[in-house]
Design an enzyme around this catalytic site. Structure first.
Site, PDB file in Angstrom:
ATOM      1  N   HIS A  59       0.839  -1.189   0.000  1.00  0.00           N
ATOM      2  CA  HIS A  59       0.000   0.000   0.000  1.00  0.00           C
ATOM      3  C   HIS A  59       0.882   1.251   0.000  1.00  0.00           C
ATOM      4  O   HIS A  59       2.063   1.191   0.373  1.00  0.00           O
ATOM      5  CB  HIS A  59      -0.930  -0.012   1.206  1.00  0.00           C
ATOM      6  CG  HIS A  59      -2.061  -1.005   1.060  1.00  0.00           C
ATOM      7  ND1 HIS A  59      -3.094  -1.091   1.939  1.00  0.00           N
ATOM      8  CD2 HIS A  59      -2.299  -1.941   0.106  1.00  0.00           C
ATOM      9  CE1 HIS A  59      -3.947  -2.039   1.551  1.00  0.00           C
ATOM     10  NE2 HIS A  59      -3.468  -2.579   0.438  1.00  0.00           N
ATOM     11  N   GLU A  61       1.016   3.805   1.871  1.00  0.00           N
ATOM     12  CA  GLU A  61       1.576   4.185   3.177  1.00  0.00           C
ATOM     13  C   GLU A  61       2.840   3.372   3.478  1.00  0.00           C
ATOM     14  O   GLU A  61       3.842   3.908   3.976  1.00  0.00           O
ATOM     15  CB  GLU A  61       0.555   3.941   4.297  1.00  0.00           C
ATOM     16  CG  GLU A  61      -0.741   4.730   4.168  1.00  0.00           C
ATOM     17  CD  GLU A  61      -1.844   3.986   3.404  1.00  0.00           C
ATOM     18  OE1 GLU A  61      -1.520   3.305   2.403  1.00  0.00           O
ATOM     19  OE2 GLU A  61      -3.009   4.079   3.803  1.00  0.00           O
ATOM     20  N   CYS A  93      -2.548  -0.750   7.313  1.00  0.00           N
ATOM     21  CA  CYS A  93      -1.703   0.448   7.329  1.00  0.00           C
ATOM     22  C   CYS A  93      -1.886   1.229   8.620  1.00  0.00           C
ATOM     23  O   CYS A  93      -0.959   1.907   9.074  1.00  0.00           O
ATOM     24  CB  CYS A  93      -2.027   1.330   6.128  1.00  0.00           C
ATOM     25  SG  CYS A  93      -1.544   0.569   4.578  1.00  0.00           S
ATOM     26  N   ALA A 162     -16.497   8.058 -32.040  1.00  0.00           N
ATOM     27  CA  ALA A 162     -16.102   9.153 -32.932  1.00  0.00           C
ATOM     28  C   ALA A 162     -17.258   9.448 -33.888  1.00  0.00           C
ATOM     29  O   ALA A 162     -17.852   8.525 -34.458  1.00  0.00           O
ATOM     30  CB  ALA A 162     -14.864   8.757 -33.726  1.00  0.00           C
ATOM     31  N   ARG A 192      -7.551   4.348 -23.009  1.00  0.00           N
ATOM     32  CA  ARG A 192      -7.256   2.906 -22.897  1.00  0.00           C
ATOM     33  C   ARG A 192      -6.322   2.632 -21.730  1.00  0.00           C
ATOM     34  O   ARG A 192      -6.501   1.673 -20.979  1.00  0.00           O
ATOM     35  CB  ARG A 192      -6.602   2.397 -24.187  1.00  0.00           C
ATOM     36  CG  ARG A 192      -7.583   2.158 -25.307  1.00  0.00           C
ATOM     37  CD  ARG A 192      -6.862   1.592 -26.525  1.00  0.00           C
ATOM     38  NE  ARG A 192      -7.758   1.539 -27.670  1.00  0.00           N
ATOM     39  CZ  ARG A 192      -7.369   1.302 -28.920  1.00  0.00           C
ATOM     40  NH1 ARG A 192      -6.074   1.109 -29.199  1.00  0.00           N
ATOM     41  NH2 ARG A 192      -8.252   1.264 -29.890  1.00  0.00           N
ATOM     42  N   ASP A 208     -13.608  -3.852 -38.319  1.00  0.00           N
ATOM     43  CA  ASP A 208     -12.371  -3.068 -38.147  1.00  0.00           C
ATOM     44  C   ASP A 208     -11.157  -3.935 -37.853  1.00  0.00           C
ATOM     45  O   ASP A 208     -10.032  -3.502 -38.051  1.00  0.00           O
ATOM     46  CB  ASP A 208     -12.520  -2.078 -36.972  1.00  0.00           C
ATOM     47  CG  ASP A 208     -13.511  -0.963 -37.278  1.00  0.00           C
ATOM     48  OD1 ASP A 208     -14.102  -0.991 -38.368  1.00  0.00           O
ATOM     49  OD2 ASP A 208     -13.691  -0.093 -36.415  1.00  0.00           O
ATOM     50  N   GLU A 292     -15.400   1.066 -26.814  1.00  0.00           N
ATOM     51  CA  GLU A 292     -15.188   1.795 -28.074  1.00  0.00           C
ATOM     52  C   GLU A 292     -16.352   1.397 -28.971  1.00  0.00           C
ATOM     53  O   GLU A 292     -16.297   0.411 -29.690  1.00  0.00           O
ATOM     54  CB  GLU A 292     -13.809   1.459 -28.639  1.00  0.00           C
ATOM     55  CG  GLU A 292     -12.711   1.809 -27.625  1.00  0.00           C
ATOM     56  CD  GLU A 292     -11.317   1.956 -28.226  1.00  0.00           C
ATOM     57  OE1 GLU A 292     -11.173   1.929 -29.452  1.00  0.00           O
ATOM     58  OE2 GLU A 292     -10.370   2.118 -27.427  1.00  0.00           O
ATOM     59  N   GLY A 294     -19.607   1.353 -31.543  1.00  0.00           N
ATOM     60  CA  GLY A 294     -20.292   1.727 -32.763  1.00  0.00           C
ATOM     61  C   GLY A 294     -21.759   1.965 -32.420  1.00  0.00           C
ATOM     62  O   GLY A 294     -22.147   1.916 -31.245  1.00  0.00           O
TER      63      GLY A 294
HETATM   64  C1  AOF Z   1      -4.747  -0.373  -1.765  1.00  0.00           C
HETATM   65  N1  AOF Z   1      -3.649   0.415  -1.743  1.00  0.00           N
HETATM   66  O1  AOF Z   1      -2.393   1.988  -0.869  1.00  0.00           O
HETATM   67  C2  AOF Z   1      -4.410   1.438   0.198  1.00  0.00           C
HETATM   68  C3  AOF Z   1      -5.587   0.620   0.168  1.00  0.00           C
HETATM   69  O2  AOF Z   1      -6.378  -6.322  -0.858  1.00  0.00           O
HETATM   70  P1  AOF Z   1      -5.540  -5.391  -0.050  1.00  0.00           P
HETATM   71  O3  AOF Z   1      -5.071  -5.962   1.219  1.00  0.00           O
HETATM   72  O4  AOF Z   1      -4.426  -4.793  -0.848  1.00  0.00           O
HETATM   73  O5  AOF Z   1      -6.521  -4.213   0.413  1.00  0.00           O
HETATM   74  C4  AOF Z   1      -7.186  -3.420  -0.508  1.00  0.00           C
HETATM   75  C5  AOF Z   1      -8.041  -2.380   0.204  1.00  0.00           C
HETATM   76  O6  AOF Z   1      -7.288  -1.623   1.149  1.00  0.00           O
HETATM   77  C6  AOF Z   1      -8.594  -1.366  -0.751  1.00  0.00           C
HETATM   78  O7  AOF Z   1      -9.775  -1.789  -1.341  1.00  0.00           O
HETATM   79  C7  AOF Z   1      -8.807  -0.141   0.125  1.00  0.00           C
HETATM   80  O8  AOF Z   1     -10.063  -0.210   0.764  1.00  0.00           O
HETATM   81  C8  AOF Z   1      -7.725  -0.258   1.206  1.00  0.00           C
HETATM   82  N2  AOF Z   1      -6.583   0.715   1.083  1.00  0.00           N
HETATM   83  N3  AOF Z   1      -5.672  -0.256  -0.827  1.00  0.00           N
HETATM   84  O9  AOF Z   1      -4.906  -1.196  -2.642  1.00  0.00           O
HETATM   85  C9  AOF Z   1      -3.422   1.313  -0.816  1.00  0.00           C
HETATM   86  N4  AOF Z   1      -4.208   2.348   1.170  1.00  0.00           N
HETATM   87 ZN    ZN Z   2      -3.383  -0.195   3.597  1.00  0.00          ZN
END
Ligand code: AOF
Ligand code: ZN
Length: 372
Positions: A59, A61, A93, A162, A192, A208, A292, A294
């Site tokens: 994460h 943090e 975290c 488009a 994308r 396409d 995308e 049509g």
């Molecule tokens: C993230 N990235 O920097 C923070 C999140 O599956 P996990 O353990 O990675 O947890 C995902 C959840 O943690 C996410 O849905 C969100 O609610 C919380 N915070 N998640 O992926 C981060 N700080």
């Molecule tokens: Zn976290």
């Protein structure tokens, strides 16, 4: 995300603004997780920075704390999303911030994910000063696709088409039509790369034969590619993208419909319409879908009220009265007046094309979820 507006300019605190910019670096690769950025500062000095780059990875943090090292003690953490409070793929975290001696935490927006909630409460219990931004709007815009996904269980759908100045998406029925120019190309690449999946209908795929990949201006495919999806209600042709080696591509088909040999198929219940197709993509972790479209898919997404945003790219030419219609659904309003179902959000010029971005007028007439 916004095509033209500078959302970061709404943020006044420089540390939070930096955290917002860091979070943006994860755009397109964090699914099914949110974009999150974090700055650790001792007074005015930044001692650690981080962002979340992929699901299962650390994460934001944790990345910033690792960079700060011992200088995290007594520092303030600025995070775009409330710190998580759960053991998921990584430890909570909230606990990590407490154990590293962080003195204060400033948060952009609260976390609505039921699994992760409670971070700010836990931090306060530990004696940390916690402050939320008065206006969470910029952070909500940054993570609008993920918020929609968490609340509705469906991807945020952005439909891009488009059109000529006389409102046609094709010049001649059944033939590939080059409508827009370089401006459209660069915008398409941007849309994308922000998406977890890019979808076309079976008829567009057949006519396409598109690659649907993200390319650098020199034509090189990007390292990370969105999932490519061909939606067919009665089948799909064996298009190049299924075997081009440029990334995963799937056919999204109703149960029982046959598919070409060797093509990966994802099934949905035809009776459930587009909603069932979107549910199948959500199962794959798709939080933001770029369609995308049509005329057929565009009309279906409008009639079934299943898209959250429409991006029209306007080319400066006319297709003439022989060209196929853009919209094949029923009319909005009576014979004397149109009742708007979409309202404009943004517009501007990119290269030789004009772009307008629209959203459903209200939950009753177009949105499928309040608040999105
Ligand atoms: C993230 N990235 O920097 C923070 C999140 O599956 P996990 O353990 O990675 O947890 C995902 C959840 O943690 C996410 O849905 C969100 O609610 C919380 N915070 N998640 O992926 C981060 N700080
Ligand atoms: Zn976290």
């Amino acid at each position: 995300m916004r095509v033209f507006d500078d959302v970061a300019s709404l943020i006044h605190d420089p540390m939070l603004k930096r955290a917002f910019e860091l979070a943006e670096m994860g755009r397109g690769t964090t699914s099914p997780n949110p974009l999150v950025g974090c700055v650790i500062a001792q007074d005015e000095e930044i001692v650690g920075e981080g962002y979340h780059s992929y699901a299962g990875g650390p994460h934001a943090e944790a990345v910033a704390l690792a960079q700060a090292g011992p200088r995290a003690a007594g520092a303030t953490a600025y995070v775009t999303l409330e710190p998580c409070n759960h053991f998921g793929k990584t430890p909570p975290c909230s606990e990590t911030l407490v154990s590293r001696g962080i003195a204060g935490v400033v948060i952009g927006m609260s976390d609505p994910n039921p699994v992760a909630v409670g971070g700010s409460v836990r931090l306060r219990e530990a004696g940390i000063e916690v402050e939320f931004e008065v206006d969470p709007t910029p952070y909500e815009i940054q993570n609008e696709a993920w918020l929609h996904f968490v609340r509705s269980g469906r991807p945020f759908v952005q439909v891009k088409t488009a059109v000529t100045l006389d409102g046609h998406a094709q010049i001649e029925h059944g033939r590939r039509s080059a409508i827009t120019g370089d401006g459209a190309r660069s915008l398409t690449m941007r849309l994308r790369s922000a998406a977890d999946a890019v979808m076309v209908g079976a008829s567009t795929a057949e006519i396409d034969d598109p690659a649907l990949v993200v390319r650098a201006p020199d034509g090189t495919p990007a390292a990370h590619q969105p999932l490519r999806v061909v939606l067919g209600r009665s089948g799909v042709a064996d298009c190049t993208l299924f075997n081009d080696g440029l990334g995963r591509a799937v056919a999204l088909l109703p149960e029982g419909v046959e598919s070409p040999a060797g093509v990966e198929v994802v099934r949905f219940d035809a009776a459930g319409g587009l909603d069932a197709a979107l549910a199948a993509l959500a199962e794959l972790g798709v939080t933001r879908l770029l369609v995308e479209a049509g005329p057929g898919l565009l009309s279906a997404f409008i009639e079934e009220k299943m898209a959250q945003e429409f991006v029209f790219i306007h080319a400066g030419g006319f297709a003439g009265s022989e060209a196929p219609p853009l919209y094949v659904g029923s009319k909005d309003g009576d014979s004397a007046a149109i009742v708007p179902v979409l309202e404009p959000v943004e517009s501007g010029i990119i290269g030789s094309d004009a772009v307008s971005v629209w959203r459903p007028v209200s939950p009753d007439t177009g949105g499928n979820e309040k608040g999105d």
